[in-house]
Design an enzyme around this catalytic site. Sequence first.
Site, short mmCIF file in Angstrom:
data_model
loop_
_atom_site.label_atom_id
_atom_site.label_comp_id
_atom_site.label_asym_id
_atom_site.label_seq_id
_atom_site.Cartn_x
_atom_site.Cartn_y
_atom_site.Cartn_z
N SER A 298 0.79 -1.21 0.08
CA SER A 298 0.10 -0.03 0.12
C SER A 298 1.01 1.09 -0.08
CB SER A 298 -0.93 0.13 1.33
OG SER A 298 -0.24 0.51 2.43
N ASP A 299 0.12 2.22 -0.28
CA ASP A 299 0.93 3.72 -0.06
C ASP A 299 0.80 4.22 1.37
OD1 ASP A 299 2.37 6.00 -0.51
OD2 ASP A 299 1.49 6.52 -2.50
N TYR A 300 1.33 5.03 1.80
CA TYR A 300 1.55 5.46 3.09
C TYR A 300 0.01 5.77 3.81
CZ TYR A 300 3.87 8.10 6.98
OH TYR A 300 4.43 8.50 8.39
N ALA A 302 -2.61 4.10 3.40
CA ALA A 302 -3.85 4.05 2.41
C ALA A 302 -4.66 2.95 2.91
CB ALA A 302 -3.38 3.50 1.05
#
Length: 797
Positions: A298-300, A302
Amino acid sequence: MKNNPSFHHSSPLYRGGWGVLVILFFLLGGCAQRTDTQDAEMNRFIDRLMAQMTLEEKLGQLNLPVSGDIVTGEPRESNVGEDIRRGRVGGLFNVKGAATIREIQRIAVEESRLGIPLLFGMDVIHGYETVFPIPLALSCSWDMEAVERSAQIAAAEATADGICWTFSPMVDICHDGRWGRISEGNGEDPYLGSRIAEAMVRSYQGTDLKDPATMMACVKHFALYGAVEAGREYNNVYPDDHHMFNEYMPPYKAAVDAGAGSVMAAFNTVHGIPATGNRWLLTDLLRDHWGFGGFVVSDYTAVEELMDHGVCADLASSAIQCLDAGLDMDMVSCGLLKTYDASLQSSPKERGLLPLGETGERSVNSACRRVLEAKYKLGLFDDPYRYCDTTRRAAVILSPEHRAEARRIASESMVLLKNDRNLLPLDKKGTIALIGPLADTRPNMSGTWAVAAVPWRYKTVREGLEDALKGTGARLLYAKGSNLMYDEAAEAIGTMFGREMRDSRSAEVMRAEALRIARQADVIVAAMGEASEMSGECSSRVNIEMPDAQHDLLVELAKLGKPVVLVHFAGRPTVLNWETEHLPAVLEAWFGGSETADAVADILFGEVNPSGRLTVQLPRHVGQYPFSYRQMRTSRRNDGGEFAKFVTCYADVSNWPLYPFGYGLSYTSFEYSPMTLSDSVMPMDGEVRASVTVTNTGKREGTEVVQLYIGDRVAKAVRPYKELRGFERITLQPGESKEVSFSINAERMGYYLCQQSSDGSSRSSAFPVWTLEPGEVEIMIGPNARATDMRLLTIEE
């Protein structure tokens, strides 16, 4: 099994007790999951390891926490350090330094129960300490060898400092210069973006990920992140399937086909579902249809942001939806582990259980296996310290060879937009006035997302020009001339993270000083534009013209009647109408990385002939966005681009860009012969060749980018009037000619045709297929998208 320093012979993996392993096999399913890999040794190793892992330890492999107090404190004393000891961490990111990383890795392999090594990732976006041009600028080189070399050097330096995983390449196609992260991508075209994506992946990862000078790539942001509505960061996207697969998806697929080891899910929604928790995207398309075998991160935060999207009520349901969708590693949110911890506070009967069910447990095992496979492929189980050789750092990082390459590539990335009366290159004589707030700032030259940069070791533009003029007798005068903009608070936003350059003097005092030295000069070089943090993440803007204080200064400088060269810095396409009309020379320098200063000097004084070509067209007005040269065919086409009633146009500005896609000038000139086709008819499975002869008609060596475009006149789905399908970068001596030839076939000519559902909409259960249809196709070759020669090709069944 290989001798493995991360496992001790006293650990359960080396002991007897096979009865216990058999029980764990059935209880946890550790050996039930098989990947598609043919590496039987890896499978056996991971089978045995997973058979010993508790559910908590498996969830730990899916956890990518923020490094937190490790950055400023001792790893062994940190909260993260304790989680590492307990096997609750799969990796860390943006920790810098081989010695620090080695100590953290030691805790993982020597103090945790199973000794599983950690992944160490970093945003190595466009170089490490040797910083290359921002990706948008690098794409303007159109030089795949330069792209590959930049990634190889980035990998060599990052791995010499402990990093084995980069959150790069960012391959999001973008048609909207308001979006700040356009700086991190490769422009607006999917064909060029695909070639860059695959080149970056190949060069980061090499031919063997166990080579300690290579690192695992992470393709981002999957998918469609560059299509955010209104160019506003983290916003939603709305492309239909036809545009999705023909404009935005090709670079992701190219990176996957090149063997990318990991993919990062995007923040945005796709088909109304957040990408991080979107099973259609991460499993049906990415894994099942494209055959991706790596892991997805995932992104930060997310995962927890599914709650903000309104599709989940709590962190537990968010984490489980993402797991079921095909997400493997959770960056920062720690959703599954937090859910597991909460379950320990439940009744004795439910302790340590997740609300997963059998399907969820299989998903945990699959995700854990994929993370462990990445570590195996990187050689971390063979030697967890392979990236922690502190002796490599001094020899590799910021070496003279690397800096020379970065300087060369930076100069290739800069685009000469205007050069009336051949003002450039400048002679190294007389008096030159260097003016502008970007002329003497060190940290801004690297550009955004250069997290490992060491700005104090880089030159300013002022220092670069001074060095270039040493011993020549020429005189360089300098004045800042203005602040970045009048509004101090607005400037603070654009100069975050150590890029500050605010001057306490008044605008009047600074301008008077600049005009005073400008009057003494033979030529004025204005170093102006954006600060580096005016683009990048969460740097969306609706005003993309020259900032006000700088514009006013330029106006006064132009009034002096002296030749003015604008060296323009930006991380996005900007509006340069006034500058184009009133200044004789404009160089788009972008942000060239650690060697920006010398590269600018090389071009200004003619040591390098500019060869950059735009990979985003420059608009006349921000209101033209979203804006792409790949204009889809419409029922009321405006061939002239200017206002005409009842055709597609603006009433107050031309349809055409100020500078078109593929455009760029040189200090020499090139002439194209009429284009030829080897045949005017091609069967569906056939091939013809499109050729043109290019001649250097100037007086010095130069590099030209020959561009091939196609335009499908009739198709089952609407196609663009013009789309790039090939290019070749050639260097010619004065008077030299070269024939450039492109192969035309189904692979180069087709498109993705979306299958319609029974109700006639574009959505269906089937994925689009690559299609070539009979009919007439325009074949075009030229130096940019607005200057092409065309021949008609008929494709027959």
